[in-house]
Design an enzyme around this catalytic site. Structure first.
Site, short mmCIF file in Angstrom:
data_model
loop_
_atom_site.label_atom_id
_atom_site.label_comp_id
_atom_site.label_asym_id
_atom_site.label_seq_id
_atom_site.Cartn_x
_atom_site.Cartn_y
_atom_site.Cartn_z
N GLU A 162 -15.24 -5.54 -13.73
CA GLU A 162 -16.37 -6.92 -14.57
C GLU A 162 -14.95 -8.27 -15.03
O GLU A 162 -15.23 -8.98 -15.82
CB GLU A 162 -16.02 -6.34 -16.18
CG GLU A 162 -17.55 -5.43 -15.54
CD GLU A 162 -18.22 -4.82 -16.80
OE1 GLU A 162 -17.40 -5.52 -18.42
OE2 GLU A 162 -18.29 -4.02 -17.55
N GLU A 276 -22.25 3.33 -12.23
CA GLU A 276 -22.63 3.69 -13.82
C GLU A 276 -24.44 3.94 -14.12
O GLU A 276 -24.85 3.48 -15.02
CB GLU A 276 -21.38 2.79 -14.48
CG GLU A 276 -20.17 2.72 -14.45
CD GLU A 276 -19.62 1.29 -15.62
OE1 GLU A 276 -20.55 0.86 -15.92
OE2 GLU A 276 -18.70 1.10 -15.22
C1 XIL Z 1 -18.33 2.03 -22.27
C2 XIL Z 1 -18.16 3.90 -22.54
O1 XIL Z 1 -19.63 4.78 -22.41
C3 XIL Z 1 -18.37 4.02 -24.23
O2 XIL Z 1 -18.18 4.95 -25.09
C4 XIL Z 1 -17.08 2.50 -25.17
O3 XIL Z 1 -17.54 2.11 -25.94
C5 XIL Z 1 -17.32 1.59 -23.79
O4 XIL Z 1 -17.39 1.20 -22.85
N1 XIL Z 1 -19.53 -1.34 -18.46
C6 XIL Z 1 -18.26 -0.08 -17.79
C7 XIL Z 1 -17.16 1.19 -18.60
O5 XIL Z 1 -17.42 -0.48 -16.44
O6 XIL Z 1 -16.33 1.42 -18.73
C8 XIL Z 1 -18.54 0.67 -19.83
O7 XIL Z 1 -18.36 2.06 -20.91
C9 XIL Z 1 -20.12 0.73 -20.11
C10 XIL Z 1 -19.95 -0.60 -19.37
#
Ligand code: XIL
Length: 384
Positions: A162, A276
């Site tokens: 990101e 994701e």
């Molecule tokens: C999220 C996790 O799922 C949560 O448990 C944590 O509190 C915050 O991060 N993009 C990403 C992930 O790359 O690392 C994130 O994961 C969700 C959004």
């Protein structure tokens, strides 16, 4: 006429009653084995600050359905190096051991992410901002230490996560994309990104290195990311492919917007990992349809409509959405190398607490009572 009608009704009945037990493939990983890896995440022992009592059940589902696993949180910088030089590998080691023993393809997530950067990275002992040289050294040491520990075991690393942001430009009536403001950018400049990829490659030359982001279905962001990757490849910066997070809603982004990510990447011969995936059934609580963990809002009941139960028609709509999305991935199976869900089952999803704590979402293929949902059946059915 009557016979035809009866036959028709039987067919309808068969179609409606189709369930996963009737498919030739018994699992997601089997159904897609010729096309791409099927992944999930390792929630670990802690979910949103609470003890995860479902880890054993999650391991069982993981082994049944998936052949790849990503660390949800246990490899993030604030977890693995909370204090300078104090590496905490226990939680990540446990995941890697589980995955290695069971032949799961491991994805390391993540080495450099604005939202998981302990302050010590950027400050000296007196709390003053460190110099460019010091920060480069710290980033390199972090990456070298973490990546080399799992050398040969982790197949893919989301090295930088990101790093791109977009903003609406009223003058041009379109979004502008740019590097997201963060301490690395302020102190090192945009080179912090390529420095990170080079450090990861030095530590494990065989690991494939991804750039991972959300909202890539937004044209400005996609073009910026692909240009960066293309530029890196041309200049010999070791980057392998694009990680498209794909945190979806029932109707957004549209399929053509998603297809653009796959089509443009395919044209540039850049492999894509769906990193994701989830399909929220709740109204969007973000300002724009993002997946930014920077935004956090107070619970609003109108944004939490299914706390007691979830209507069947919503689950049906979700199953159609999943089917369409997987059809798209299949169409681009030469480009899509992996599809990873951001969760094992509905019960432990980050959607319940980001960007608003206390909601009840149903974004995955396995229900809150560990049953295969309609969406599971629909996804499985497309490979039949
Ligand atoms: C999220 C996790 O799922 C949560 O448990 C944590 O509190 C915050 O991060 N993009 C990403 C992930 O790359 O690392 C994130 O994961 C969700 C959004």
């Amino acid at each position: 006429m009557k016979i035809i009608k009866t036959e028709f009704l039987i067919k309808v009945f068969l179609c409606l009653s189709v369930s996963s037990s009737m498919f030739a493939s018994e699992s997601l990983k089997e159904a897609f084995s010729e096309h791409f890896l099927m992944g999930t995440i390792w929630h670990g022992h802690d979910v949103n600050g609470k003890k995860n009592t479902f880890l054993e059940k999650e391991k069982e589902i993981t082994l049944r359905e998936f052949n790849s696993i990503t660390a949800e949180n246990v490899m993030k910088p604030h977890y693995i190096q909370p204090k300078k030089g104090k590496f905490k590998f226990k939680a990540a080691d446990e995941m890697v051991n589980f995955a290695t023993k069971n032949n799961l393809t491991i994805v390391g997530h993540t080495l450099v992410w604005k939202n998981s950067a302990p302050d010590w990275f950027f400050q000296d002992r007196n709390g003053n901002q460190v110099s460019r040289e010091v920060l480069i050294e710290r980033v390199k040491t972090h990456i070298q230490t973490v990546v080399s520990r799992y050398k040969g075991k982790i197949a893919y690393w989301d090295v930088v996560n990101e790093a791109i942001e977009t903003k609406w430009n009223p003058r041009t009536q379109s979004y502008d994309a740019f590097y997201k403001p963060c301490p690395w950018l302020d102190i090192i400049g945009p080179e912090y990104i390529e420095i990170s990829y080079k450090a990861a490659q030095d530590a494990d030359p065989d690991a494939k290195l991804l750039y991972n982001d959300y909202n890539l279905d937004q044209k400005a962001k996609l073009d910026f990311a692909l240009n960066m990757i293309r530029d890196f490849k041309e200049r010999g910066v070791p980057i392998y492919g694009l990680g498209y997070q794909a945190h979806l809603f029932l109707r957004e982004p549209t399929l053509p917007e998603m297809e653009r990510v796959l089509k443009k990447s395919a044209d540039l011969k850049i492999p894509v990992h769906i990193t994701e995936l989830d399909v929220s059934v709740l109204p969007n609580a973000w300002k724009y349809r993002t997946a930014s963990v920077e935004e956090q809002y107070d619970l609003a009941s109108k944004l939490n409509p299914y706390q007691e139960n979830i209507p069947t028609d919503v689950l049906l709509e979700q199953s159609r959405r999943y089917k369409d999305v997987f059809k798209l991935f299949l169409d681009y199976h030469d480009t899509v190398e992996r599809v990873t869900f951001w969760g094992v089952w509905d019960g432990n999803s980050w959607r319940d607490y980001k960007p608003m704590s206390g909601r009840t979402d149903y974004p995955l293929l396995i229900s809150r009572s560990f049953e295969k949902k309609m969406a599971y059946d629909q996804v499985l059915s497309i490979t039949e």
